[in-house]
Design an enzyme around this catalytic site. Structure first.
Site, PDB file in Angstrom:
ATOM      1  N   ARG A 102      -1.669 -37.945  55.390  1.00 10.53           N
ATOM      2  CA  ARG A 102      -0.914 -36.906  54.678  1.00 10.53           C
ATOM      3  C   ARG A 102      -0.655 -37.244  53.212  1.00 10.53           C
ATOM      4  NH1 ARG A 102       3.286 -36.713  59.471  1.00 10.53           N
ATOM      5  NH2 ARG A 102       2.547 -38.866  59.470  1.00 10.53           N
ATOM      6  N   LEU A 142       2.501 -43.119  58.248  1.00 16.51           N
ATOM      7  CA  LEU A 142       3.608 -43.140  57.291  1.00 16.51           C
ATOM      8  C   LEU A 142       3.543 -44.333  56.342  1.00 16.51           C
ATOM      9  CD1 LEU A 142       6.545 -41.669  59.422  1.00 16.51           C
ATOM     10  CD2 LEU A 142       5.157 -40.555  57.684  1.00 16.51           C
ATOM     11  N   TYR A 166      -7.484 -38.189  73.488  1.00 19.45           N
ATOM     12  CA  TYR A 166      -8.802 -37.588  73.686  1.00 19.45           C
ATOM     13  C   TYR A 166      -9.579 -38.410  74.724  1.00 19.45           C
ATOM     14  CZ  TYR A 166      -7.240 -34.738  69.844  1.00 19.45           C
ATOM     15  OH  TYR A 166      -6.486 -33.875  69.069  1.00 19.45           O
ATOM     16  N   ALA A 215     -12.656 -35.978  62.934  1.00 15.06           N
ATOM     17  CA  ALA A 215     -13.176 -36.079  64.297  1.00 15.06           C
ATOM     18  C   ALA A 215     -14.278 -35.047  64.463  1.00 15.06           C
ATOM     19  CB  ALA A 215     -12.055 -35.815  65.291  1.00 15.06           C
ATOM     20  N   CYS A 266      -8.919 -33.523  60.726  1.00 15.50           N
ATOM     21  CA  CYS A 266      -9.558 -32.258  61.089  1.00 15.50           C
ATOM     22  C   CYS A 266      -9.224 -31.196  60.052  1.00 15.50           C
ATOM     23  CB  CYS A 266      -9.037 -31.777  62.442  1.00 15.50           C
ATOM     24  SG  CYS A 266      -9.668 -32.715  63.825  1.00 15.50           S
ATOM     25  N   PRO A 283      -9.091 -40.102  59.119  1.00 14.96           N
ATOM     26  CA  PRO A 283      -9.780 -38.866  59.523  1.00 14.96           C
ATOM     27  C   PRO A 283      -8.807 -37.700  59.680  1.00 14.96           C
ATOM     28  CG  PRO A 283      -9.632 -40.425  61.350  1.00 14.96           C
ATOM     29  CD  PRO A 283      -9.193 -41.151  60.122  1.00 14.96           C
TER      30      PRO A 283
HETATM   31  C1  FMN Z   1      -4.325 -32.450  59.143  1.00 17.30           C
HETATM   32  C2  FMN Z   1      -4.517 -33.674  59.991  1.00 17.30           C
HETATM   33  C3  FMN Z   1      -5.661 -33.800  60.758  1.00 17.30           C
HETATM   34  C4  FMN Z   1      -5.881 -34.956  61.531  1.00 17.30           C
HETATM   35  N1  FMN Z   1      -7.084 -35.116  62.186  1.00 17.30           N
HETATM   36  C5  FMN Z   1      -7.382 -36.304  62.752  1.00 17.30           C
HETATM   37  C6  FMN Z   1      -8.690 -36.579  63.211  1.00 17.30           C
HETATM   38  O1  FMN Z   1      -9.614 -35.779  63.050  1.00 17.30           O
HETATM   39  N2  FMN Z   1      -8.918 -37.778  63.813  1.00 17.30           N
HETATM   40  C7  FMN Z   1      -7.920 -38.719  63.951  1.00 17.30           C
HETATM   41  O2  FMN Z   1      -8.170 -39.784  64.506  1.00 17.30           O
HETATM   42  N3  FMN Z   1      -6.682 -38.500  63.470  1.00 17.30           N
HETATM   43  C8  FMN Z   1      -6.397 -37.330  62.854  1.00 17.30           C
HETATM   44  N4  FMN Z   1      -5.177 -37.152  62.283  1.00 17.30           N
HETATM   45  C9  FMN Z   1      -4.215 -38.271  62.272  1.00 17.30           C
HETATM   46  C10 FMN Z   1      -4.332 -39.039  60.944  1.00 17.30           C
HETATM   47  O3  FMN Z   1      -5.615 -39.600  60.773  1.00 17.30           O
HETATM   48  C11 FMN Z   1      -3.261 -40.150  60.849  1.00 17.30           C
HETATM   49  O4  FMN Z   1      -3.509 -41.090  61.862  1.00 17.30           O
HETATM   50  C12 FMN Z   1      -1.837 -39.602  60.994  1.00 17.30           C
HETATM   51  O5  FMN Z   1      -1.665 -38.427  60.229  1.00 17.30           O
HETATM   52  C13 FMN Z   1      -0.805 -40.642  60.528  1.00 17.30           C
HETATM   53  O6  FMN Z   1      -1.060 -41.036  59.190  1.00 17.30           O
HETATM   54  P1  FMN Z   1      -0.201 -40.449  57.938  1.00 17.30           P
HETATM   55  O7  FMN Z   1       1.259 -40.768  58.215  1.00 17.30           O
HETATM   56  O8  FMN Z   1      -0.750 -41.203  56.745  1.00 17.30           O
HETATM   57  O9  FMN Z   1      -0.414 -38.989  57.860  1.00 17.30           O
HETATM   58  C14 FMN Z   1      -4.905 -35.987  61.550  1.00 17.30           C
HETATM   59  C15 FMN Z   1      -3.735 -35.824  60.798  1.00 17.30           C
HETATM   60  C16 FMN Z   1      -3.543 -34.704  60.018  1.00 17.30           C
HETATM   61  C17 FMN Z   1      -2.288 -34.599  59.172  1.00 17.30           C
END
Ligand code: FMN
Length: 361
Positions: A325, A302, A183, A59, A27, A25
């Site tokens: 990401r 990551l 949250y 979210a 935002c 997810p």
């Molecule tokens: C732009 C952005 C928005 C995010 N919004 C949410 C969200 O709405 N709900 C949530 O649980 N995590 C949110 N996260 C966290 C990601 O879901 C994820 O857990 C975190 O980025 C680590 O994963 P990654 O290393 O693949 O980016 C967000 C991350 C990013 C980069």
């Protein structure tokens, strides 16, 4: 062709996901009044076209006060459900499962979207008063929350239930309860945010009470043939806070309530967390919860490389991987990962001529 666990189907109740790559997810801070827009259709739709098995929407507030920022998505009224419907329809048409993340931001609500500012949005500038388990602010830049009454807690459970019903109407196939990242529900779990002295604070049992009430109510409101996930922060990364052992206990209790999968993240609850980052840094938490609670998990954080993702699931650390990401950088990450792993995965018909051979008709 190579055998791949990452690209093998995952069956959760009556829903079969075509692979184990989830859009985590994210935002987008691009709504007015919580209503998703063309941006969401194209953004989420592109990731479904890109081959993910499950596309989790951002979210989405179960109430206006539950939004992180004024531009957050919502799922508290019919206009929002109606606006989500074409998005879920498109995601399903690409063979992916649309998932809704049900959220309440608690003491971290009413903050600026990242590119608009920092900390609390003042009342009068689009902000609102916030609430949490206790009257303890996340930091001095955030709103000072009021302690939730029992009536607030009961009303919030009802908000999650109504949001669950709207999610079904909107065509989602999975709902995820957001109990991570500092949250509202995570705040109740952690003794660093919850200093209540009633039956919702103190012992582990008491701190888990409200999050488990939400899980039970959402599970009851959601059809028995479709899965419910819960996202947790497995640790606060802070001594005296929420940790992996408590997460295992929580996951056992959630499983007993019919929760199908724990989406294992970490952190976000205290400003002075001592987080240790690195490739796949949260995978060990997923592994501990999967083994300790005998429940399905998704690992996140990551995970960027196809071989790494394959190993996470092949070694039994998780049942799926969630990418955020990496999927922002490349919506076609799953299709590229399949090529890298030597797995044959069909590209969308419309893109089949993207191959490098002669331009056949
Ligand atoms: C732009 C952005 C928005 C995010 N919004 C949410 C969200 O709405 N709900 C949530 O649980 N995590 C949110 N996260 C966290 C990601 O879901 C994820 O857990 C975190 O980025 C680590 O994963 P990654 O290393 O693949 O980016 C967000 C991350 C990013 C980069």
């Amino acid at each position: 062709m190579t055998a791949s666990v990452l690209f093998s189907p995952l069956k959760l109740r009556d829903l079969t996901l075509k692979n184990r790559i989830f859009v985590s997810p994210m935002c987008q801070y691009s709504c007015a009044d919580g209503v998703p827009t063309d941006w969401h259709l194209v953004h989420l739709g592109s990731r479904a076209v890109g081959g993910a098995g499950l596309v989790m929407c951002e979210a989405s507030g179960v109430s206006p006060e539950g939004r992180i920022s004024p531009q957050d998505a919502g799922i508290w009224n019919q206009a929002q459900a109606d606006a989500w419907a074409p998005i879920t329809r498109f995601i399903k048409a690409q063979g992916a499962a649309p998932a809704m993340q049900l959220a309440h931001a608690g003491r971290k609500a009413s903050t600026f979207a990242p590119w608009r500012g920092q900390g609390a949005v003042p009342e009068g500038c689009g902000g609102w008063p916030v609430m949490g388990p206790s009257a303890v602010a996340f930091s001095e830049k955030y709103h000072h929350p009021r302690e939730m009454s029992r009536a607030d807690i009961a009303a919030c459970v009802e908000d999650f239930v109504f949001a669950t019903e709207l999610s079904l109407q909107a065509g989602f196939e999975v709902v995820e309860v957001h109990a991570a990242h500092g949250y509202l529900l995570h705040e109740f779990l952690s003794p660093l945010a919850n200093i209540r002295t009633d039956e919702y604070g103190g012992s582990l049992e008491n701190r888990m009470r409200f999050p488990l009430e939400v899980c039970a109510a959402v599970r009851k409101a959601w059809p028995g043939h479709l899965p419910v996930f819960v996202r947790i922060s497995a640790t606060d990364w802070k001594a005296g806070g929420w940790d992996v052992a408590q997460s295992v206990e929580f996951a056992k209790r959630a499983k007993a309530l019919g929760i199908d999968l724990i989406d294992v993240s970490s952190g976000g609850n205290v400003i002075d967390q001592e987080i240790v980052l690195g490739p796949g840094y949260q995978v060990p938490f997923s592994s501990a919860i999967r083994e300790g609670a005998n429940i399905r998990t998704s690992a996140v954080g990551l995970i960027t490389d196809a071989v790494q993702a394959e190993q996470v699931v092949a070694h039994g650390h998780a049942d799926s991987v969630s990418l955020a990401r990496a999927l922002l950088r490349d919506p076609y990450w799953p299709l590229h990962a399949a090529a890298r792993l030597g797995v044959e995965v069909a590209w969308p018909d419309q893109y089949k001529r993207a191959g490098v051979g002669p331009l056949g008709r």
